[in-house]
Design a protein around this motif. Structure first.
Motif, PDB file in Angstrom:
ATOM      1  N   LEU A  64       4.581   3.830  -6.982  1.00  0.00           N
ATOM      2  CA  LEU A  64       3.514   4.218  -6.060  1.00  0.00           C
ATOM      3  C   LEU A  64       3.664   3.411  -4.778  1.00  0.00           C
ATOM      4  N   VAL A  65       3.242   4.000  -3.686  1.00  0.00           N
ATOM      5  CA  VAL A  65       3.296   3.317  -2.394  1.00  0.00           C
ATOM      6  C   VAL A  65       1.907   3.349  -1.770  1.00  0.00           C
ATOM      7  N   VAL A  66       1.412   2.165  -1.396  1.00  0.00           N
ATOM      8  CA  VAL A  66       0.128   2.069  -0.700  1.00  0.00           C
ATOM      9  C   VAL A  66       0.420   1.751   0.760  1.00  0.00           C
ATOM     10  N   THR A  67       0.065   2.678   1.637  1.00  0.00           N
ATOM     11  CA  THR A  67       0.235   2.463   3.074  1.00  0.00           C
ATOM     12  C   THR A  67      -1.101   1.989   3.638  1.00  0.00           C
ATOM     13  N   CYS A  68      -1.175   0.726   3.991  1.00  0.00           N
ATOM     14  CA  CYS A  68      -2.435   0.130   4.439  1.00  0.00           C
ATOM     15  C   CYS A  68      -2.764   0.564   5.866  1.00  0.00           C
ATOM     16  N   PHE A  69      -4.015   0.885   6.095  1.00  0.00           N
ATOM     17  CA  PHE A  69      -4.446   1.279   7.433  1.00  0.00           C
ATOM     18  C   PHE A  69      -4.330   0.108   8.409  1.00  0.00           C
ATOM     19  N   ASP A  70      -4.624  -1.083   7.917  1.00  0.00           N
ATOM     20  CA  ASP A  70      -4.542  -2.308   8.718  1.00  0.00           C
ATOM     21  C   ASP A  70      -3.504  -3.217   8.066  1.00  0.00           C
ATOM     22  N   PRO A  71      -2.416  -3.539   8.745  1.00  0.00           N
ATOM     23  CA  PRO A  71      -1.376  -4.388   8.150  1.00  0.00           C
ATOM     24  C   PRO A  71      -1.911  -5.707   7.604  1.00  0.00           C
ATOM     25  N   GLN A  72      -2.996  -6.211   8.199  1.00  0.00           N
ATOM     26  CA  GLN A  72      -3.547  -7.484   7.748  1.00  0.00           C
ATOM     27  C   GLN A  72      -4.185  -7.391   6.362  1.00  0.00           C
ATOM     28  N   SER A  73      -4.482  -6.187   5.910  1.00  0.00           N
ATOM     29  CA  SER A  73      -5.097  -6.024   4.590  1.00  0.00           C
ATOM     30  C   SER A  73      -4.063  -5.869   3.482  1.00  0.00           C
ATOM     31  N   ALA A  74      -2.774  -5.796   3.848  1.00  0.00           N
ATOM     32  CA  ALA A  74      -1.726  -5.570   2.850  1.00  0.00           C
ATOM     33  C   ALA A  74      -1.669  -6.697   1.823  1.00  0.00           C
ATOM     34  N   THR A  75      -1.852  -7.926   2.277  1.00  0.00           N
ATOM     35  CA  THR A  75      -1.832  -9.068   1.349  1.00  0.00           C
ATOM     36  C   THR A  75      -2.964  -8.954   0.338  1.00  0.00           C
ATOM     37  N   ALA A  76      -4.152  -8.557   0.818  1.00  0.00           N
ATOM     38  CA  ALA A  76      -5.300  -8.407  -0.083  1.00  0.00           C
ATOM     39  C   ALA A  76      -5.060  -7.281  -1.087  1.00  0.00           C
ATOM     40  N   VAL A  77      -4.421  -6.203  -0.647  1.00  0.00           N
ATOM     41  CA  VAL A  77      -4.108  -5.089  -1.553  1.00  0.00           C
ATOM     42  C   VAL A  77      -3.129  -5.534  -2.627  1.00  0.00           C
ATOM     43  N   THR A 102       4.850  -5.345  -4.702  1.00  0.00           N
ATOM     44  CA  THR A 102       5.615  -6.069  -3.691  1.00  0.00           C
ATOM     45  C   THR A 102       5.190  -5.556  -2.314  1.00  0.00           C
ATOM     46  N   ARG A 103       5.139  -6.475  -1.340  1.00  0.00           N
ATOM     47  CA  ARG A 103       4.636  -6.128  -0.002  1.00  0.00           C
ATOM     48  C   ARG A 103       5.769  -6.162   1.018  1.00  0.00           C
ATOM     49  N   ASP A 104       5.716  -5.170   1.926  1.00  0.00           N
ATOM     50  CA  ASP A 104       6.676  -5.111   3.019  1.00  0.00           C
ATOM     51  C   ASP A 104       5.938  -4.594   4.251  1.00  0.00           C
ATOM     52  N   GLY A 105       5.459  -5.521   5.085  1.00  0.00           N
ATOM     53  CA  GLY A 105       4.653  -5.125   6.238  1.00  0.00           C
ATOM     54  C   GLY A 105       3.327  -4.546   5.783  1.00  0.00           C
ATOM     55  N   ASN A 106       3.034  -3.331   6.219  1.00  0.00           N
ATOM     56  CA  ASN A 106       1.773  -2.718   5.812  1.00  0.00           C
ATOM     57  C   ASN A 106       1.949  -1.819   4.578  1.00  0.00           C
ATOM     58  N   ILE A 107       3.125  -1.926   3.940  1.00  0.00           N
ATOM     59  CA  ILE A 107       3.423  -1.124   2.755  1.00  0.00           C
ATOM     60  C   ILE A 107       3.387  -2.018   1.507  1.00  0.00           C
ATOM     61  N   VAL A 108       2.697  -1.534   0.480  1.00  0.00           N
ATOM     62  CA  VAL A 108       2.694  -2.222  -0.811  1.00  0.00           C
ATOM     63  C   VAL A 108       3.283  -1.264  -1.842  1.00  0.00           C
ATOM     64  N   ARG A 109       4.407  -1.663  -2.448  1.00  0.00           N
ATOM     65  CA  ARG A 109       5.050  -0.836  -3.467  1.00  0.00           C
ATOM     66  C   ARG A 109       4.630  -1.330  -4.852  1.00  0.00           C
ATOM     67  N   VAL A 110       4.293  -0.369  -5.703  1.00  0.00           N
ATOM     68  CA  VAL A 110       3.836  -0.705  -7.052  1.00  0.00           C
ATOM     69  C   VAL A 110       4.742   0.000  -8.052  1.00  0.00           C
ATOM     70  N   SER A 111       5.531  -0.786  -8.772  1.00  0.00           N
ATOM     71  CA  SER A 111       6.398  -0.225  -9.814  1.00  0.00           C
ATOM     72  C   SER A 111       5.615  -0.124 -11.117  1.00  0.00           C
ATOM     73  N   VAL A 112       5.620   1.049 -11.701  1.00  0.00           N
ATOM     74  CA  VAL A 112       4.868   1.302 -12.930  1.00  0.00           C
ATOM     75  C   VAL A 112       5.837   1.375 -14.102  1.00  0.00           C
ATOM     76  N   PRO A 113       5.651   0.543 -15.119  1.00  0.00           N
ATOM     77  CA  PRO A 113       6.535   0.610 -16.292  1.00  0.00           C
ATOM     78  C   PRO A 113       6.452   1.996 -16.929  1.00  0.00           C
ATOM     79  N   LYS A 114       7.585   2.527 -17.302  1.00  0.00           N
ATOM     80  CA  LYS A 114       7.613   3.875 -17.854  1.00  0.00           C
ATOM     81  C   LYS A 114       7.369   3.862 -19.353  1.00  0.00           C
TER      82      LYS A 114
END
Length: 241
Positions: A123-136, A151-163
């Protein structure tokens, strides 16, 4: 000869007394009647519960179709929610319970970013405000039921889900149950509205009619609550495989 007749009569009585505990008919009762009686008893103690009587809204003194429609709406909403929980494809719904704290206020993750599916396990969470990415990122990590590593990369938070792990399946079941509970609460609220509607019209009905109308509203609530329980049970069975 008389002595022989008495002996035969006594023997016949003894045979009848011995036969009664086995369920045979007593003297003077036709066998067909006895069998029917035993069958009736069996039907009363059978394991299959009787089907609930149909609710005839056309016989209601107050129009309850809007009340039933609102309860049906809860069923349809739950169907849509449960459709998001599928094994084999990751669902954004798994993050619905994540609460993010931004500027001292707690909000749902959808309030701070858009959740999308990248692939079958991410899953990918694209934060509206880059400053909130750490909190997400922190909020996803701290949600115990999920046990996910973001894992965070700028305003993007990637979430790996175990299968197909047991933990992932169980977390999906919990979310499905919560969706079911939320919609059962919705049905209960509609029931309260229905009861209030009936009581508003009590001056135009007898006490017995008012009671019957309240019971009809309750029967509708019971019907759709039971349907929600059945949907949740079926989904849990599907998710756990």
């Amino acid at each position: 000869i008389l002595q022989m007749l008495r002996s035969c009569a006594l023997a016949a009585r003894a045979a009848l007394a011995a036969a009664r505990p086995l369920g045979l008919p007593p003297a003077g009762v036709p066998a067909l009647m006895a069998v029917r009686t035993l069958a009736d008893k069996g039907s009363k103690s059978g394991k299959k519960p009787a089907k609930p009587a149909a609710i005839n809204l056309s016989a209601a003194l107050i129009d309850l179709t809007p009340i039933e429609k609102q309860m049906k709406d809860a069923i349809e909403a739950l169907k849509r929610e449960l459709a998001n929980f599928r094994i084999g494809k990751v669902s954004p719904a798994i993050l619905d319970n994540v609460r993010v704290t931004v500027n001292g206020a707690e909000t749902a993750i959808e309030g701070v970013g858009q959740v999308a599916v990248k692939d079958s396990n991410t899953l990918v969470v694209t934060c509206f405000d880059p400053q909130s990415a750490t909190a997400v990122e922190q909020a996803v990590r701290d949600t115990a039921d999920l046990k996910l590593t973001p894992t965070r990369d700028g305003n993007i938070v990637r979430v790996s889900v175990p299968k197909l792990t047991k933990e992932y399946r169980e977390s999906m079941v919990k979310l499905a149950k919560k969706a079911a509970d939320d919609n059962k609460a919705r049905v209960r609220r509609v029931r309260q509205k229905g009861i209030a509607l009936v009581r508003d019209e009590k001056d135009s009905m007898s006490k017995d009619d008012t009671r019957r109308m309240e019971e009809m509203v309750g029967a509708l609530s019971d019907k759709y609550s039971a349907e929600i329980d059945a949907m949740a049970t079926a989904k849990a069975k599907e998710l756990m495989g």
